[in-house]
Design a protein around this motif. Structure first.
Motif, PDB file in Angstrom:
ATOM      1  N   ARG A 154       1.203  -0.031  14.071  1.00 42.03           N
ATOM      2  CA  ARG A 154       2.368   0.598  14.732  1.00 42.03           C
ATOM      3  C   ARG A 154       3.326  -0.381  15.392  1.00 42.03           C
ATOM      4  O   ARG A 154       4.436  -0.008  15.756  1.00 42.03           O
ATOM      5  N   THR A 192      -1.647  -3.938   6.585  1.00 43.79           N
ATOM      6  CA  THR A 192      -0.543  -3.284   5.877  1.00 43.79           C
ATOM      7  C   THR A 192       0.403  -2.705   6.910  1.00 43.79           C
ATOM      8  O   THR A 192      -0.007  -1.990   7.833  1.00 43.79           O
ATOM      9  N   THR A 204       0.860  -1.183   0.000  1.00 41.68           N
ATOM     10  CA  THR A 204       0.000   0.000   0.000  1.00 41.68           C
ATOM     11  C   THR A 204       0.894   1.230   0.000  1.00 41.68           C
ATOM     12  O   THR A 204       1.960   1.235   0.616  1.00 41.68           O
ATOM     13  N   THR A 205       0.440   2.252  -0.730  1.00 41.39           N
ATOM     14  CA  THR A 205       1.138   3.535  -0.705  1.00 41.39           C
ATOM     15  C   THR A 205       0.100   4.600  -0.365  1.00 41.39           C
ATOM     16  O   THR A 205      -1.101   4.325  -0.384  1.00 41.39           O
ATOM     17  N   ASN A 206       0.569   5.776  -0.060  1.00 40.25           N
ATOM     18  CA  ASN A 206      -0.326   6.925   0.119  1.00 40.25           C
ATOM     19  C   ASN A 206       0.449   8.163  -0.314  1.00 40.25           C
ATOM     20  O   ASN A 206       1.668   8.074  -0.558  1.00 40.25           O
ATOM     21  N   LYS A 251      -6.854   3.571  -4.626  1.00 40.77           N
ATOM     22  CA  LYS A 251      -7.204   3.930  -3.249  1.00 40.77           C
ATOM     23  C   LYS A 251      -7.942   5.272  -3.269  1.00 40.77           C
ATOM     24  O   LYS A 251      -7.465   6.241  -3.870  1.00 40.77           O
TER      25      LYS A 251
END
Ligand code: E4P
Length: 217
Positions: free
Chosen positions: A166, A183, A26-28, A83
């Motif tokens: 986290r 993720t 996953t990227t953002n 996304k």
């Protein structure tokens, strides 16, 4: 349970993908910005490294513009998952993406009610942000459990992708709560391999083995 890597850093991804344990990425926009590289180039490279789903996030906030961006992103590789944010406009776009056969991941989900809407819109993945909920004073994993119950009650196919992970405890808790995927940031992924008792036990075994003077080969 599928384990995705939450990164846009190609070198880091290559190193972890070599373990055979990375099922997707996953990227953002924040992660893409950190690379300092053109987004389409980065996404294409990532899609060449992993066969599984690779989430690439739209930057527009209006549904028509999201659709244009998403179609372009989906054209980069067959494993791209578009996304989109959990907004009214985002879910309008997700519904249309579903009609066009474009895979979607609805991001920035912070409640079970939002996740219900995403499933009804036809999202392939819903991303509840566990860590950010914890930071906000809530118990993020409770939202994952609530979404699991709702999706099971109504047989929704949308996969729960626990995000904003986290620590290793979050990964285990997501699996217990019935998330389909998590993720994971690279540093947390690396820490999944480790336990102080594993290290300590291995050192003892190695030193006792050395005392035998034997060799297996
Ligand atoms: C999800 O797809 C996001 O990229 C990510 O998990 C956000 O995590 P953060 O809260 O650590 O930024």
């Amino acid at each position: 349970m599928q384990l995705f890597l939450d990164t846009a850093d190609v070198a880091v991804l290559k190193a972890l993908a070599a373990t055979g344990l990375v099922d997707g990425v996953t990227t953002n926009p924040t992660l893409i910005a950190k690379t300092g590289r053109p987004m389409l180039e980065v996404i294409a490279e990532i899609c060449g490294i992993v066969e599984g789903p690779v989430s690439a996030e739209v930057a527009a906030t209006e549904s028509e513009a999201m659709l244009a961006e998403g179609r372009k992103l989906a054209g980069v590789a067959t494993n791209v998952v578009v996304k989109a944010p959990l907004t009214r406009e985002g879910l309008i776009a997700v519904r249309q993406f579903a009609a066009e056969g474009i895979q979607t991941n609805v991001t920035l989900c912070f409640s079970a009610a939002q996740a219900l809407l995403a499933a009804k819109a036809g999202a392939n993945y819903i991303s509840p942000f566990v860590g950010r909920l914890d930071d906000h004073g809530a118990v993020g994993m409770e939202v994952v459990s609530e979404i699991r119950a709702i999706y099971d009650n109504y047989d929704f196919d949308t996969e729960i992708l626990a995000a904003s992970i986290r620590n290793p405890g979050h990964v285990a808790a997501a699996a217990i709560a019935g998330a389909d995927c998590a993720t994971i940031p690279p540093e947390v992924f690396e820490s999944l391999f480790k336990h102080p008792l594993t290290e300590k036990g291995l050192q003892t075994f190695l030193s006792d083995w050395a005392k035998t003077g034997q060799s297996i080969l």
